[in-house]
Enzyme design. Structure first.
Site, PDB file in Angstrom:
ATOM      1  N   GLU A  36      33.301  43.944  50.131  1.00 14.30           N
ATOM      2  CA  GLU A  36      32.816  43.528  49.115  1.00 14.30           C
ATOM      3  C   GLU A  36      32.495  42.115  49.285  1.00 14.30           C
ATOM      4  O   GLU A  36      33.319  41.270  49.720  1.00 14.30           O
ATOM      5  CB  GLU A  36      33.765  43.702  47.687  1.00 14.30           C
ATOM      6  CG  GLU A  36      34.111  45.101  47.404  1.00 14.30           C
ATOM      7  CD  GLU A  36      34.717  45.333  46.090  1.00 14.30           C
ATOM      8  OE1 GLU A  36      34.955  44.297  45.436  1.00 14.30           O
ATOM      9  OE2 GLU A  36      35.344  46.268  45.936  1.00 14.30           O
ATOM     10  N   ASP A  65      31.514  47.588  40.162  1.00 11.86           N
ATOM     11  CA  ASP A  65      32.144  46.353  40.471  1.00 11.86           C
ATOM     12  C   ASP A  65      32.455  45.428  39.169  1.00 11.86           C
ATOM     13  O   ASP A  65      31.507  45.275  38.448  1.00 11.86           O
ATOM     14  CB  ASP A  65      31.367  45.251  41.160  1.00 11.86           C
ATOM     15  CG  ASP A  65      32.385  44.235  41.931  1.00 11.86           C
ATOM     16  OD1 ASP A  65      33.589  44.310  41.984  1.00 11.86           O
ATOM     17  OD2 ASP A  65      31.837  43.056  42.143  1.00 11.86           O
ATOM     18  N   SER A  66      33.395  45.140  38.608  1.00 14.68           N
ATOM     19  CA  SER A  66      33.674  44.687  37.233  1.00 14.68           C
ATOM     20  C   SER A  66      34.399  43.387  37.296  1.00 14.68           C
ATOM     21  O   SER A  66      35.180  43.160  38.449  1.00 14.68           O
ATOM     22  CB  SER A  66      34.548  45.460  36.475  1.00 14.68           C
ATOM     23  OG  SER A  66      34.049  46.780  36.443  1.00 14.68           O
ATOM     24  N   HIS A 167      32.631  47.282  28.398  1.00 15.77           N
ATOM     25  CA  HIS A 167      31.801  46.887  29.460  1.00 15.77           C
ATOM     26  C   HIS A 167      31.196  48.256  30.285  1.00 15.77           C
ATOM     27  O   HIS A 167      30.371  48.356  30.306  1.00 15.77           O
ATOM     28  CB  HIS A 167      32.383  45.934  30.469  1.00 15.77           C
ATOM     29  CG  HIS A 167      33.532  46.218  30.974  1.00 15.77           C
ATOM     30  ND1 HIS A 167      34.619  46.368  29.849  1.00 15.77           N
ATOM     31  CD2 HIS A 167      34.165  46.215  31.817  1.00 15.77           C
ATOM     32  CE1 HIS A 167      35.788  46.763  30.511  1.00 15.77           C
ATOM     33  NE2 HIS A 167      35.435  46.643  31.960  1.00 15.77           N
TER      34      HIS A 167
HETATM   35  P1  ITT Z   1      37.458  48.982  43.156  1.00 15.16           P
HETATM   36  O1  ITT Z   1      36.988  47.723  43.543  1.00 15.16           O
HETATM   37  O2  ITT Z   1      38.119  49.694  44.341  1.00 15.16           O
HETATM   38  O3  ITT Z   1      36.454  49.926  42.435  1.00 15.16           O
HETATM   39  P2  ITT Z   1      39.331  47.564  41.539  1.00 15.16           P
HETATM   40  O4  ITT Z   1      40.255  47.733  40.350  1.00 15.16           O
HETATM   41  O5  ITT Z   1      39.485  46.302  42.543  1.00 15.16           O
HETATM   42  O6  ITT Z   1      38.621  48.588  42.126  1.00 15.16           O
HETATM   43  P3  ITT Z   1      37.018  45.823  40.395  1.00 15.16           P
HETATM   44  O7  ITT Z   1      37.140  44.751  41.751  1.00 15.16           O
HETATM   45  O8  ITT Z   1      35.894  46.224  39.937  1.00 15.16           O
HETATM   46  O9  ITT Z   1      37.985  46.838  40.561  1.00 15.16           O
HETATM   47  O10 ITT Z   1      37.794  45.024  39.361  1.00 15.16           O
HETATM   48  C1  ITT Z   1      38.322  43.666  39.153  1.00 15.16           C
HETATM   49  C2  ITT Z   1      39.514  43.674  38.407  1.00 15.16           C
HETATM   50  O11 ITT Z   1      39.213  43.955  37.060  1.00 15.16           O
HETATM   51  C3  ITT Z   1      40.611  44.683  38.812  1.00 15.16           C
HETATM   52  O12 ITT Z   1      41.861  44.001  38.912  1.00 15.16           O
HETATM   53  C4  ITT Z   1      40.473  45.622  37.543  1.00 15.16           C
HETATM   54  O13 ITT Z   1      41.773  46.208  37.373  1.00 15.16           O
HETATM   55  C5  ITT Z   1      40.018  44.964  36.529  1.00 15.16           C
HETATM   56  N1  ITT Z   1      39.303  45.725  35.414  1.00 15.16           N
HETATM   57  C6  ITT Z   1      38.122  46.178  35.957  1.00 15.16           C
HETATM   58  N2  ITT Z   1      37.586  46.819  34.813  1.00 15.16           N
HETATM   59  C7  ITT Z   1      38.505  46.870  33.901  1.00 15.16           C
HETATM   60  C8  ITT Z   1      38.614  47.294  32.652  1.00 15.16           C
HETATM   61  O14 ITT Z   1      38.046  48.256  32.098  1.00 15.16           O
HETATM   62  N3  ITT Z   1      39.701  47.113  31.963  1.00 15.16           N
HETATM   63  C9  ITT Z   1      40.887  46.234  32.509  1.00 15.16           C
HETATM   64  N4  ITT Z   1      40.555  45.475  33.664  1.00 15.16           N
HETATM   65  C10 ITT Z   1      39.634  45.831  34.289  1.00 15.16           C
END
Ligand code: ITT
Length: 185
Positions: A36, A65-66, A167
């Protein structure tokens, strides 16, 4: 149709399953770490990640990616959300927000979908507030401290209610429109 969801996060997979199964799309959880890139742009992270995954010969997948962007913290933790969640966690975010009146925040979710040789990248957002304490046991990540309406947190509502406003739910709806436009569903 079958799509791999490439993520370390089973909570994301559950939300995709719930929303996409009704369109005949089956999800398969694939844990396959990808680089990433460090950038402040979720779409760039997704596009570069997709390039890397495709270069390994993997096709027909979703990456997601969130991030949580808190107004009073000038967008922090944003693209560093996963790191912030692992290190300071929800108690740390609440501590940073101690005594802060402006509780506004935005969740963003960028989905990259490789399907039938095409690339679709969409971003969904959801505004809400950071609560004063952790509440609820459903969901994952920041859900116990985020409320879309200032009342219940995402961890206190069923997944269907979360998906209706979240989202990721908003991003999935954009993805479904794009898949329809391409005649893929
Ligand atoms: P991947 O990158 O492996 O997909 P990740 O959990 O690390 O998994 P992200 O980097 O996209 O995913 O997410 C960044 C953080 O935001 C991570 O700690 C997630 O648990 C949190 N997050 C993402 N979507 C969320 C949601 O719908 N509700 C609450 N927290 C969320």
């Amino acid at each position: 149709m079958r799509l791999k969801v490439i993520t370390s996060n089973p909570g994301k997979v559950r939300e995709y399953e719930r929303e996409l199964s009704q369109f005949g799309i089956e999800m398969e959880h694939l844990r396959h770490p990808y680089d990433e890139v460090q950038t402040s742009d979720l779409e760039e992270v997704v596009n570069k990640g997709m390039d890397a995954i495709i270069s390994e010969g993997i096709r027909d997948f979703i990456v997601d990616d969130s991030g949580l962007f808190v107004d009073a913290l000038k967008g922090f933790p944003g693209v560093w959300s996963a790191y912030a969640q692992k290190t300071i966690g929800n108690p740390g975010i609440l501590k940073l927000m101690d005594g802060v009146e402006d509780r506004g925040a935005e969740f963003r979710c960028c989905i990259g979908c490789d399907i039938a040789g095409k690339r679709i990248v969409v971003t969904g957002v959801c505004r809400g507030v950071i609560t004063d304490s952790e509440r609820g046991t459903d969901g994952f990540g920041f859900d116990p401290i985020c409320s879309p309406d200032g009342e219940r947190t995402f961890a206190e509502i069923p997944m269907d209610e979360k998906n209706a406003v979240s989202h990721r739910g908003n991003a999935v709806r954009l993805l479904i429109e794009a898949l329809k436009d391409e005649g893929l569903i």
